[in-house]
Design an enzyme around this catalytic site. Structure first.
Site, PDB file in Angstrom:
ATOM      1  CE  LYS A 219      68.512  21.582  10.431  1.00  0.00           C
ATOM      2  NZ  LYS A 219      67.115  21.502  10.887  1.00  0.00           N
ATOM      3  CG  ASN A 220      69.359  19.105   7.267  1.00  0.00           C
ATOM      4  OD1 ASN A 220      69.032  19.223   8.444  1.00  0.00           O
ATOM      5  ND2 ASN A 220      68.551  19.433   6.276  1.00  0.00           N
TER       6      ASN A 220
ATOM      7  CB  CYS B 216      59.327  20.402  11.763  1.00  0.00           C
ATOM      8  SG  CYS B 216      60.442  21.807  11.829  1.00  0.00           S
TER       9      CYS B 216
ATOM     10  NE  ARG C 285      60.113  14.666  10.163  1.00  0.00           N
ATOM     11  CZ  ARG C 285      60.905  15.720  10.325  1.00  0.00           C
ATOM     12  NH1 ARG C 285      61.825  16.010   9.428  1.00  0.00           N
ATOM     13  NH2 ARG C 285      60.794  16.488  11.381  1.00  0.00           N
TER      14      ARG C 285
ATOM     15  CG  ASP D 145      64.201  20.477   3.925  1.00  0.00           C
ATOM     16  OD1 ASP D 145      63.101  20.080   4.354  1.00  0.00           O
ATOM     17  OD2 ASP D 145      65.281  20.150   4.448  1.00  0.00           O
TER      18      ASP D 145
ATOM     19  NE  ARG E 256      64.305  22.636  15.180  1.00  0.00           N
ATOM     20  CZ  ARG E 256      63.721  21.956  14.190  1.00  0.00           C
ATOM     21  NH1 ARG E 256      62.609  22.402  13.635  1.00  0.00           N
ATOM     22  NH2 ARG E 256      64.258  20.837  13.744  1.00  0.00           N
TER      23      ARG E 256
END
Length: 419
Positions: free
Chosen positions: A22-23, A117, A122, A306, A398
């Protein structure tokens, strides 16, 4: 609202396929704004965040076509909007990745400050500072970033802190800037390298991706790309931990052990036997209970934040005491109170969680608070006695493609239920 019901106590065995990252897929989708041509992107995971990014691009005029395997063909020849509204952006921080491409390609952007999230601050100030240094005129007001520029110009950018999305945004912006851009203290994640490889395939001139200094020589225009997204290292690590916690043996296909060194070393330390090939990893606990491990999160190539919640879950049932220190996000221990509801012995001291392992956890209703916390609760549910009900699993959707189907394939008892 969907929930997950997990009956714990079942050893995981077998093999599954790992999805695309995903990233990596999110910034790679944003690259379609940099070209007038058609791009083909494969190995894209079918996730809510991906759908959100696709809808955002569609609103800007990108035509997207999907095949049955969720491979994407993007036609960017008719982009007619440069806005990223709050309604589209509020659920996903990665939507900020359209800012750099829009400013450098079209000279304007109106992008909502992002959501995502609730794991801590951030800020996007490094994105803004970098684009300003490259010549963009930027205002932040009423919850939106408004940017204008003639052609951006190359410059040297030294990031105050390592930021993955900041590095990605500025790298994309620099591809069409006039002259040389140097990004110092750049993020080094594999997803940065994957994005750079995609951009290079489009005609960008980039060197140094994967190091702390990236050099981008701007070009006049970019072509389309034909790019396959790299495997998801966080999904890979999560399933490996699931096997370790249940004392099982699994094989993960379509993955890459070379981008997972820090996680694999910790799993070896926990007592797992690991074998690896070019595109697969096998973990065998040989029926043993894992040993507790210590973790200190830090930017890549160190241990990834993560994976912290998942290893916290492992330590709750491991032999011994483990200490987990979180240095990236200040709110990334929200899963601990939920694990404590399941009988986990965890003590928080500042940014360190001290976990004393139990042989068993007890099932309880729990609530997911963010994406990786959700994964930690699923892992705890796999080993808890009884039926664990996890609420607010939209976070999980997600970042994990078909998680209940994959876990069922490995022998877990898990089902999605609706109110």
């Amino acid at each position: 609202m969907d929930k997950l019901l997990i009956t714990g106590g079942h050893q995981l065995n077998g093999e599954i396929r790992i999805s695309g990252a995903k990233n990596a897929a999110l910034p790679i989708l944003a690259t379609t704004l940099l070209t007038d041509a058609t791009s083909k992107i494969s190995n894209v995971p079918h996730l809510q965040d991906i759908i959100t990014m696709m809808n955002l691009l569609k609103k800007m005029g990108v035509n997207l076509e999907l095949d049955d395997n969720f491979n994407i063909v993007a036609d960017s020849s008719n982009i007619n909007s440069f806005n990223a509204d709050y309604s589209m952006v509020k659920t996903m921080r990665a939507s900020i990745l359209v800012l750099g491409p829009l400013v450098t390609k079209f000279g304007k952007a109106h992008v909502s400050l992002p959501g995502g999230c609730a794991i801590g601050a951030r800020p996007v100030n490094l994105h803004i500072q970098g684009l300003t240094a490259m010549g963009a005129k930027i205002k932040v007001e009423n919850g939106y970033i408004t940017a204008e520029a003639d052609r951006l110009h190359g410059t040297t950018l030294c990031m105050d802190v390592v930021t993955v999305t900041g590095t990605e945004n500025l790298m994309m912006a620099a591809t069409l800037a006039d002259g040389l851009t140097i990004i110092e203290n750049a993020a080094r994640e594999p997803e940065i390298i994957d994005l750079a490889n995609c951009l290079i395939g489009m005609g960008a001139k980039i060197t140094g991706a994967g190091t702390d200094t990236i050099r981008i020589e701007g070009v006049e225009k970019l072509s389309g790309c034909n790019h396959r997204v790299l495997p998801d290292r966080i999904e890979t690590g999560t399933y490996l931990i699931a096997a370790a916690m249940t004392s099982g043996k699994i094989r993960l296909n379509n993955t890459d052990a070379n981008i997972l060194d820090a996680v694999l070393l910790k799993l070896l330390e926990s007592g797992a036997t690991i074998t690896r090939g070019d595109d697969w990893i096998e973990l065998d606990m040989q029926g043993r209970r894992p040993r507790a491990i210590d973790i200190h999160t830090a930017p890549y190539p160190a241990f990834p934040t993560d994976m912290q919640a998942q290893f916290t879950a492992l330590n709750t049932i491991a032999e011994g005491v483990g200490m987990l220190t979180e240095t990236i996000f200040e709110n990334r221990f929200m899963h601990i109170s939920e694990l404590q509801r399941m009988g986990a012995k965890i003590r928080l001291e500042g940014n360190t969680a001290i976990v004393t392992g139990n042989r068993k956890l007890q099932a309880a209703p729990v609530m997911a608070t963010d994406l990786r916390a959700s994964a930690g609760l699923v892992l705890a549910g796999l080993v808890a006695e009884g039926n664990t009900l996890i609420e607010r699993i939209y976070h999980l959707d997600r970042g994990y493609e078909q998680i209940e189907a994959k876990l069922t394939q490995l022998g877990a008892k898990i089902q999605r239920i609706s109110d």
